[in-house]
Every structure is written in C-alpha cells, then in structure tokens.
Design a protein around this motif. Structure first.
Motif, PDB file in Angstrom:
ATOM      1  N   VAL A 192       0.830  -1.211   0.000  1.00 28.91           N
ATOM      2  CA  VAL A 192       0.000   0.000   0.000  1.00 28.91           C
ATOM      3  C   VAL A 192       0.866   1.263   0.000  1.00 28.91           C
ATOM      4  O   VAL A 192       0.460   2.305   0.489  1.00 28.91           O
ATOM      5  CB  VAL A 192      -0.953   0.014   1.218  1.00 28.91           C
ATOM      6  N   TRP A 193       2.066   1.137  -0.541  1.00 30.05           N
ATOM      7  CA  TRP A 193       2.979   2.280  -0.611  1.00 30.05           C
ATOM      8  C   TRP A 193       2.665   3.063  -1.870  1.00 30.05           C
ATOM      9  O   TRP A 193       3.259   2.869  -2.925  1.00 30.05           O
ATOM     10  CB  TRP A 193       4.415   1.767  -0.617  1.00 30.05           C
ATOM     11  N   ASP A 194       1.684   3.956  -1.800  1.00 23.33           N
ATOM     12  CA  ASP A 194       1.193   4.630  -2.996  1.00 23.33           C
ATOM     13  C   ASP A 194       2.095   5.796  -3.385  1.00 23.33           C
ATOM     14  O   ASP A 194       2.938   6.236  -2.616  1.00 23.33           O
ATOM     15  CB  ASP A 194      -0.238   5.112  -2.778  1.00 23.33           C
ATOM     16  N   SER A 277       1.538  -7.044  10.059  1.00 23.25           N
ATOM     17  CA  SER A 277       2.753  -6.441   9.517  1.00 23.25           C
ATOM     18  C   SER A 277       3.907  -6.699  10.469  1.00 23.25           C
ATOM     19  O   SER A 277       3.709  -7.091  11.622  1.00 23.25           O
ATOM     20  CB  SER A 277       2.567  -4.928   9.310  1.00 23.25           C
ATOM     21  N   GLY A 278       5.128  -6.495   9.963  1.00 22.66           N
ATOM     22  CA  GLY A 278       6.324  -6.731  10.761  1.00 22.66           C
ATOM     23  C   GLY A 278       7.118  -5.467  10.979  1.00 22.66           C
ATOM     24  O   GLY A 278       7.257  -4.635  10.069  1.00 22.66           O
ATOM     25  N   ILE A 284       7.789  -2.643   2.503  1.00 24.79           N
ATOM     26  CA  ILE A 284       6.701  -1.674   2.610  1.00 24.79           C
ATOM     27  C   ILE A 284       6.954  -0.808   3.842  1.00 24.79           C
ATOM     28  O   ILE A 284       7.055  -1.327   4.956  1.00 24.79           O
ATOM     29  CB  ILE A 284       5.333  -2.377   2.740  1.00 24.79           C
ATOM     30  N   PRO A 285       7.059   0.517   3.678  1.00 26.72           N
ATOM     31  CA  PRO A 285       7.355   1.386   4.828  1.00 26.72           C
ATOM     32  C   PRO A 285       6.294   1.278   5.920  1.00 26.72           C
ATOM     33  O   PRO A 285       5.100   1.151   5.636  1.00 26.72           O
ATOM     34  CB  PRO A 285       7.363   2.793   4.209  1.00 26.72           C
ATOM     35  N   THR A 286       6.733   1.344   7.161  1.00 29.99           N
ATOM     36  CA  THR A 286       5.817   1.280   8.296  1.00 29.99           C
ATOM     37  C   THR A 286       4.768   2.381   8.213  1.00 29.99           C
ATOM     38  O   THR A 286       3.598   2.170   8.574  1.00 29.99           O
ATOM     39  CB  THR A 286       6.599   1.399   9.617  1.00 29.99           C
ATOM     40  N   ALA A 287       5.163   3.546   7.727  1.00 31.11           N
ATOM     41  CA  ALA A 287       4.225   4.666   7.624  1.00 31.11           C
ATOM     42  C   ALA A 287       3.051   4.334   6.706  1.00 31.11           C
ATOM     43  O   ALA A 287       1.920   4.795   6.936  1.00 31.11           O
ATOM     44  CB  ALA A 287       4.950   5.910   7.108  1.00 31.11           C
ATOM     45  N   ALA A 291      -0.854   4.150   7.933  1.00 27.31           N
ATOM     46  CA  ALA A 291      -1.882   4.981   7.299  1.00 27.31           C
ATOM     47  C   ALA A 291      -3.159   4.186   7.049  1.00 27.31           C
ATOM     48  O   ALA A 291      -4.267   4.669   7.319  1.00 27.31           O
ATOM     49  CB  ALA A 291      -1.351   5.566   5.990  1.00 27.31           C
ATOM     50  N   ILE A 292      -3.022   2.964   6.535  1.00 28.30           N
ATOM     51  CA  ILE A 292      -4.247   2.188   6.291  1.00 28.30           C
ATOM     52  C   ILE A 292      -4.827   1.675   7.610  1.00 28.30           C
ATOM     53  O   ILE A 292      -6.038   1.463   7.715  1.00 28.30           O
ATOM     54  CB  ILE A 292      -4.025   1.041   5.289  1.00 28.30           C
ATOM     55  N   ASP A 293      -3.981   1.474   8.613  1.00 25.29           N
ATOM     56  CA  ASP A 293      -4.483   1.105   9.939  1.00 25.29           C
ATOM     57  C   ASP A 293      -5.412   2.196  10.463  1.00 25.29           C
ATOM     58  O   ASP A 293      -6.497   1.917  10.983  1.00 25.29           O
ATOM     59  CB  ASP A 293      -3.310   0.878  10.885  1.00 25.29           C
TER      60      ASP A 293
END
Length: 346
Positions: A192-194, A277-278, A284-287, A291-293
């Motif tokens: 989801v890294w848009d 997630s890990g 995929i960046p944690t940010a 964001a989707i969380d």
C-alpha cells in the motif's frame, strides 16, 4: 527480489544514472510513442470452473491451482493471493500448518479444519501470460470469480480472502468492491505504498522507464533489502523456477498503479479485517501500513484487529516466526461470530 523491493531503492539511483548519461531527454522524447505492455484478460468465452489443479477463468485461461487442508469438509476456507514475483506455493507453510494434526487442531479450535486455496495470478508463476502485467481489473476479477466458485463449492461455509504483499493490494480492492463474496479479509504486509507517499525522484524515473523501456528487466540485485530472516527459505526460493528473479519495468509500473488504488479503496472496506505487519519489514514502509491502519480503525468495522510483530519481516508467513503469525490467523478466524475477544500473540 520483487518489483516492490527493487522500486524502493533503485528509483533514485536510476534517475542519477540517466541524468549523468544524457538519456533523460531521449527517453522523454519517446514517452508518448511507446506504452507499457498489459496482457489483460480477454472477453468472457465460457464458464468459470475449479478443476483438480487449475482455475479456469472466464476468458478460458487456465491458472494453476494449489490447495491444502480439509478440502472435503472444511469449517472455513481461505483464498490466498500471492505477492509480486511469487506464485500459489507462497501459501504452502500456511496450508500445511493449518492442515496438520494435534497442536494445529487445538489452535484452530471451534473453526475446525480450514481449507486453503491459491492460484498463480496472471503474469506470475506458471501462468501463460508470464512475465507481463495483467492489470488491476483482471486480477480483481479473477479473485472475485474464485471466491464465487468457492462459495458454490462450500455453501454456508465462511470464506476469507487473504492477500500477501501485492496480493494484499488486490484483496483490498476486492473487499472494497465485492464484500458479499467473503466473510472477512486478512491483509499480510499489504503493498500500500502509494505514489502520494513517494518522492519525485522515485516516481519520475518509473514514469519514464515504464513508457520508454517496458522490456527492461529489473533484478534488484545488490540493494541489500532482506524480505525475510528465514535464509534457508530464501535460498530455496532462489532455486525455484516458478519464482521470478527479474521483472519488467511495466510490471513495476503496474504494481504502483495497483498500490495507488488500494490506498484509496481501503476506506471502503466493510467486512471483518485482520491487518498483519512486521516491524522489520524493509519492503513496505511502516508509515504506509500505519496509514491504512488509521483508515480501517475509522471505518468502525464489525471486527478489526492489527498484529504488529517485532521480529516480523515482509514475508511474514514464511519468516522464522511464521508459525506464530499463522496461529494468529487461525485464532482470528475462530473468533469470528463468537463473543471471544481477539488479541495478537505479539
């Protein structure tokens, strides 16, 4: 290494390389002359069907199918959508653990036996259109048709869509647009890294390359990105001919388009959702996951949980800690429709 991993680190380097070699103007000049190659699904020509080892799509394409677990009389069914460069066997560990006897039965609890199905998505694995990008619509339609077939085969049985990485992005769009086909969705390190979270020096080279050099293979070698801490598993995958060790530039552009759409549509999900997630994910960046969380929490879903694993990498289901993640998925499925409060192991 997947196209997502490649894109994270190579875009800035590639732009510098183009600028210093004087190729930017040449590539920009032919930008409108060449377009990325997309091998999308054709028109519907027949009925969709589940064969013993394949999924026949509406356009007559046969996609290889794998299944594990209690496929004869399951109490729940999972459809897995694999990540970029991968194929259906990505869910071998999940399927084998959920189909094991003894401890796994106790973990699954009230759900009983779980059947796991997965197919090679178009453009990947053993699919006839490999190595070309199929387009988001074709991938979403294939996943939706598989859910329809599983619903017909197992009437009254809860069906869950599980998407891993790229498959997680596809699963988001399917869950947002066809919620009636599933009882819940599990997002495992979803892609989801848009583009909205990317810098200009990451998006510009992709735009130029995807239109000008769509055939250019990208291997991502030397980028020092570790998708998992399970080294033996990574070595095994490196020898697997069904894995893609290189991807075309237009396939990377396709995944970027898919991630853009997934980021927008996540706010439209209404079904029970589990997000995994890990902390050590280098792909995929944690940010992006955070964001989707936030978006999912704002939805007031009938059931929502997020599991963040301190020792988790991108390939959560196949990490050294993978068995813990798989048990958490089974426990979450067992908790659906009950008064049990669900909590992650970590």
């Amino acid at each position: 290494m997947s196209g997502i991993q490649f894109f994270r680190r190579i875009s800035g380097r590639f732009f510098v390389c183009l600028a210093t070699s004087g190729l930017v103007l040449m590539l920009s000049g032919i930008l409108s002359a060449c377009a990325p190659t997309v091998h999308s699904a054709g028109p519907p020509v027949g009925q969709i069907s589940l064969e013993p080892d394949s999924f026949q799509t509406s356009d007559g394409t046969n996609l290889r199918l794998q299944k594990w677990g209690a496929v004869d009389h399951p109490s729940a069914v999972i459809l897995g959508l694999h990540g970029m460069g991968d194929y259906a066997n990505a869910f071998m560990e999940l399927g084998e653990q959920l189909s094991a006897s003894g401890d796994a039965d106790a973990v699954i609890g009230s759900v009983g036996g779980i059947a796991v199905y997965a197919f090679d998505q178009r453009g990947f694995g053993r699919s006839p259109s490999r190595p070309f990008w199929a387009g988001t619509r074709s991938m979403v339609d294939d996943a939706s048709d598989m859910l329809i077939l599983l619903g017909d085969r197992y009437p009254g049985v809860p069906i869950y869509l599980l998407g891993n990485s790229m498959g997680g992005a596809v699963a988001i769009v399917v869950a947002a647009t066809r919620p009636s086909l599933m009882d819940g969705v599990v997002l495992v390190a979803p892609a989801v890294w848009d583009r909205g979270m990317m810098s200009w020096y990451q998006t510009l080279p992709l735009s130029i390359m995807s239109h000008s050099l769509p055939w250019l293979p990208l291997t991502g070698r030397g980028l020092e990105i570790w998708p998992s801490d399970n080294i033996e598993m990574l070595r095994r995958l490196s020898r697997d001919p069904n894995m893609m060790s290189a991807v075309r530039v237009d396939m990377v552009a396709g995944i970027a388009d898919l991630m853009d759409m997934a980021r927008v549509r996540v706010s439209d999900i209404t079904v029970p959702t589990l997000l995994l997630s890990g902390r050590e994910d280098q792909v995929i960046p944690t940010a992006a996951i955070d964001a989707i969380d936030r978006d999912l929490r704002a939805q007031n879903l009938p059931s929502y949980s997020r599991c963040l694993y301190q020792a988790g990498y991108h390939m959560l289901l196949r990490d050294l800690n993978g068995s813990v993640v798989i048990r958490d998925i089974a426990r979450w499925i067992a908790a659906q429709g009950t008064a049990e409060n669900y909590s992650c192991t970590e």
